[in-house]
Design an enzyme around this catalytic site. Structure first.
Site, mmCIF file in Angstrom:
data_model
loop_
_atom_site.group_PDB
_atom_site.id
_atom_site.type_symbol
_atom_site.label_atom_id
_atom_site.label_comp_id
_atom_site.label_asym_id
_atom_site.label_seq_id
_atom_site.Cartn_x
_atom_site.Cartn_y
_atom_site.Cartn_z
ATOM 1 N N ASP A 1 48.351 127.108 -34.197
ATOM 2 C CA ASP A 1 48.127 128.386 -33.628
ATOM 3 C C ASP A 1 49.711 129.218 -33.416
ATOM 4 O O ASP A 1 50.647 128.616 -32.902
ATOM 5 C CB ASP A 1 47.527 129.006 -32.441
ATOM 6 C CG ASP A 1 47.293 130.603 -32.312
ATOM 7 O OD1 ASP A 1 47.001 131.101 -33.084
ATOM 8 O OD2 ASP A 1 47.660 130.865 -31.090
ATOM 9 N N ASP B 1 45.810 127.868 -27.746
ATOM 10 C CA ASP B 1 45.863 128.429 -26.529
ATOM 11 C C ASP B 1 44.895 129.308 -25.946
ATOM 12 O O ASP B 1 44.655 129.645 -24.855
ATOM 13 C CB ASP B 1 47.248 128.614 -26.110
ATOM 14 C CG ASP B 1 47.768 130.025 -26.527
ATOM 15 O OD1 ASP B 1 47.101 130.395 -27.715
ATOM 16 O OD2 ASP B 1 48.731 130.624 -25.995
ATOM 17 N N ASP C 1 40.995 130.293 -30.358
ATOM 18 C CA ASP C 1 41.215 129.040 -31.125
ATOM 19 C C ASP C 1 40.066 128.214 -30.861
ATOM 20 O O ASP C 1 40.188 127.006 -31.415
ATOM 21 C CB ASP C 1 42.528 128.575 -30.314
ATOM 22 C CG ASP C 1 43.769 129.467 -30.670
ATOM 23 O OD1 ASP C 1 43.706 129.955 -31.967
ATOM 24 O OD2 ASP C 1 44.602 129.678 -29.957
#
Length: 648
Positions: free
Chosen positions: A347, A540, A544
């Site tokens: 990410d 995080d 996600d």
């Protein structure tokens, strides 16, 4: 989660292990005292052997009973218990050693029987030390778990209560040098807090009003009040405890396979014993006495002690090493998967980047007083709570204070009157009167993935600021490492393609997936799995979580959300990608050490069996070489507790 609950949980886990995992610690000091009595008895027997054979043999038998009583009891007891549970014969290594010891005594080899038990017990105490190293990390963490809190009452008085009684919304007082009881937000006061128990960072972190504080951390010199934001069972520290606890149960595929094969291996060894005994007189021409002696040596030689110790101590030592480095692993199985990865997706925001925009460029028209303009812009932005405003204020921390009346217009930005002119800060599309120079600058900066805001005077653009969420200091090196290791790297972002590709180019990823909606991240991971094979995902945020679950190895940043930590297989307690690189390197080293141990232990077995059938082996040499190989394997596993210099 309080100490009592965790201790019960830990106790249950200890009993939930495979039956053939032995725990010598159940006798505590008594077992160790008996072991040393056994050593003393063995030495006594060795001294008396030449002068008084009867007393020497009594001393050797005493040595067997005292040093090896727990081995004999576990060998017989665990074999019986596991056989009942599995409804088939499930012998273990201890059972095999107990039989070999009994056989040696039966044929009059008292000294060899004592030596076998003493060395075998010593080797397993060493294995217990390695296995316990990781478990001691849990004990150390449990000791850090807060037990008391100081509640601040409405009348200003305080009351000390158990952490379990603290509720969300309560106001707590934390004295200087005290432990922060639970997670919350600072209401009054300033201090510096040692957060090593959470993120491994040795330097205390400054805290003031509005900052988050975490349970188990240690307050410095200041006293502050805080509002509780989480139940004690849901704090970051509590989640760390749960993860470290869970890591004890899940072993690597190799370790699990060895544990499953141990009873089958021992069963085959025992089934072959009669054939070995009969082969002596009928094939090798030995006497029955020699054949029985060689059969005892056979039992010792083929015992899988070293093989059984090949993987579990190595795995637990690796987990212990990583936990001290701020990398929490939910189990050795995930370390096996980590070193097998073929692709890894990241990410962008908060993972590869810092998650906060910073000012990268700014300029004003020639002839403008740049210092005065910056003072004006900062004064205007101080009356806004937009993240871009925070970035500008942080870029210019000490500026002249101006008294302004600022209006925040939706779609147009901030505007004010200053020295008989109107000034406005807004996005480029809100301005009509833009010179060619600033129009080209805006295009160039936007192509680099930066967000541009114009500064206008009487609706004429006189300056601009460019801002960007820049890559963190570890990102590029981490990406380069994984690419060199042969992994395909992908950055996943919800940003526009232009912004995503600009960041991706800076960091050096192989692929950029931009304009991605949160629900699409898991689909991208699935596509990576189909194309490349085993895939990891690092994130995080809550959005996600589906991708972390879908990935073969889900990795969460410790500064991220609780949901990401809950579903991840690994957690980096600091937003430091170098820790992930370290974990990947160490997982590969763990696999290498495990296979070194397996191959070495099997070589020793084959070597000893061959020498035995050639008549070049006796019980003493067999015991020394066999248990010596176990000690070598365990010492090799111990290397995983150290940080290799080349990894630094």
């Amino acid at each position: 989660m309080d100490n009592a609950k965790l201790k019960v949980h830990n106790h249950e886990k200890a009993h939930d292990h495979e039956g053939h995992e032995h725990d010598h610690s159940h006798g505590g000091k008594f077992t160790i005292i008996m072991f040393f009595i056994g050593i003393a008895a063995f030495i006594t027997g060795f001294i008396l052997e030449g002068s008084n054979e009867l007393l020497a043999n009594i001393a050797f038998v005493t040595s067997v009973v005292t040093a090896g009583y727990h081995i004999i009891l576990e060998g017989i007891g665990d074999t019986f218990k596991n056989s009942i549970a599995e409804k088939k014969f499930q012998p273990n290594v201890h059972f095999l050693m107990a039989l070999a010891t009994a056989g040696a005594i039966a044929i009059g080899s008292f000294e060899e029987a004592a030596m076998l038990i003493v060395i075998f017990a010593g080797a397993h105490f060493l294995e217990e030390y390695v296995d316990g190293k990781s478990k001691r990390e849990i004990t150390n963490l449990l000791n850090l778990n807060p037990t008391e809190a100081r509640i601040l009452r409405s009348d200003g008085s305080t009351k000390v209560v158990s952490v379990d009684e603290v509720k969300i919304g309560d106001i707590l007082q934390v004295l200087n040098g005290a432990q922060v009881p639970t997670d919350g937000v600072v209401l009054t006061g300033t201090t510096a807090i040692d957060e090593a128990s959470i993120n491994g960072e040795s330097i205390p972190k400054e805290k003031s009003v509005g900052d988050e504080v975490y349970g188990s951390t240690i307050n410095g010199a200041g006293t502050f009040t805080m509002e509780v934001t989480k139940d004690s069972s849901e704090t970051v520290f509590s989640k760390i405890l749960q993860m470290v606890n869970q890591s004890q149960k899940s072993l690597t595929k190799t370790a699990t396979l060895i544990q499953r094969l141990e009873p089958k291996y021992v069963t085959i060894v025992l089934a072959l014993f009669p054939l070995v005994l009969l082969a002596g007189p009928y094939i090798f021409g030995w006497s029955w006495a020699v054949s029985l002696y060689r059969s005892m040596v056979y039992l010792i030689s083929v015992s899988p002690c070293a093989l059984a110790a090949s993987a579990v101590p190595t795995t637990l030592a690796t987990i212990s090493n990583l936990s001290k480095k701020g990398v929490l692993v939910k189990g050795g199985a995930f370390l096996s998967k980590l070193q097998d990865l073929k692709a890894i997706s990241f990410d962008k925001t908060g993972t590869l980047t810092n998650g906060k925009p910073v000012v990268t460029d700014y300029s004003f028209e020639k002839g403008m007083d740049e210092s005065e303009m910056i003072d004006l812009v900062v004064a205007m932005e101080k009356q806004s709570n937009h993240p871009l405003a925070t970035a500008i204020i942080n870029k210019f921390p000490e500026r002249k204070s101006l008294e302004l009346s600022v209006e925040n217009e939706v779609g147009r930005g901030l505007s004010t009157q200053y020295k008989n002119s109107q000034y406005r800060i807004g996005k480029p599309s809100s301005f009509g009167n833009v010179s060619f120079v600033y129009s080209e600058k805006e295009k160039q900066l936007s192509s680099e993935g930066k967000t541009v805001v114009y500064v206008g005077k009487n609706e004429h653009v006189i300056g601009l600021f460019a801002l960007m969420d820049v890559p963190n200091q570890y990102a590029k090196d981490a990406i380069n490492y994984f690419k060199d290791a042969g992994l395909h790297t992908t950055m996943i972002t919800g940003d526009a393609k232009l912004t995503g590709e600009a960041v991706g180019k800076q960091i050096g990823v192989d692929e950029v997936a931009a304009n991605v909606m949160p629900e699409d991240k898991a689909s991208i991971v699935q596509a990576q799995q189909r194309k490349y094979g085993s895939t990891g995902m690092l994130g995080d945020g809550i959005n996600d979580a589906p991708a972390l679950v879908t990935a073969d190895v889900g990795i969460a940043m410790g500064d991220g959300t609780d949901v990401a930590m809950d579903v991840a297989d690994l957690v980096l307690m600091k937003n430091d990608l170098s820790k992930l690189v370290y974990a990947h390197k160490l997982s590969k080293k763990m696999d290498k050490v495990t296979w070194q141990n397996i191959l070495f232990s099997m070589f020793v077995v084959i070597f000893l069996v061959t020498l035995n059938f050639l008549g070049k082996m006796d019980i003493t040499i067999g015991v020394i070489m066999h248990e010596g190989s176990t000690i070598v394997v365990i010492l090799n596993a111990l290397r995983m507790l150290r940080t290799p210099k080349k990894f630094l």
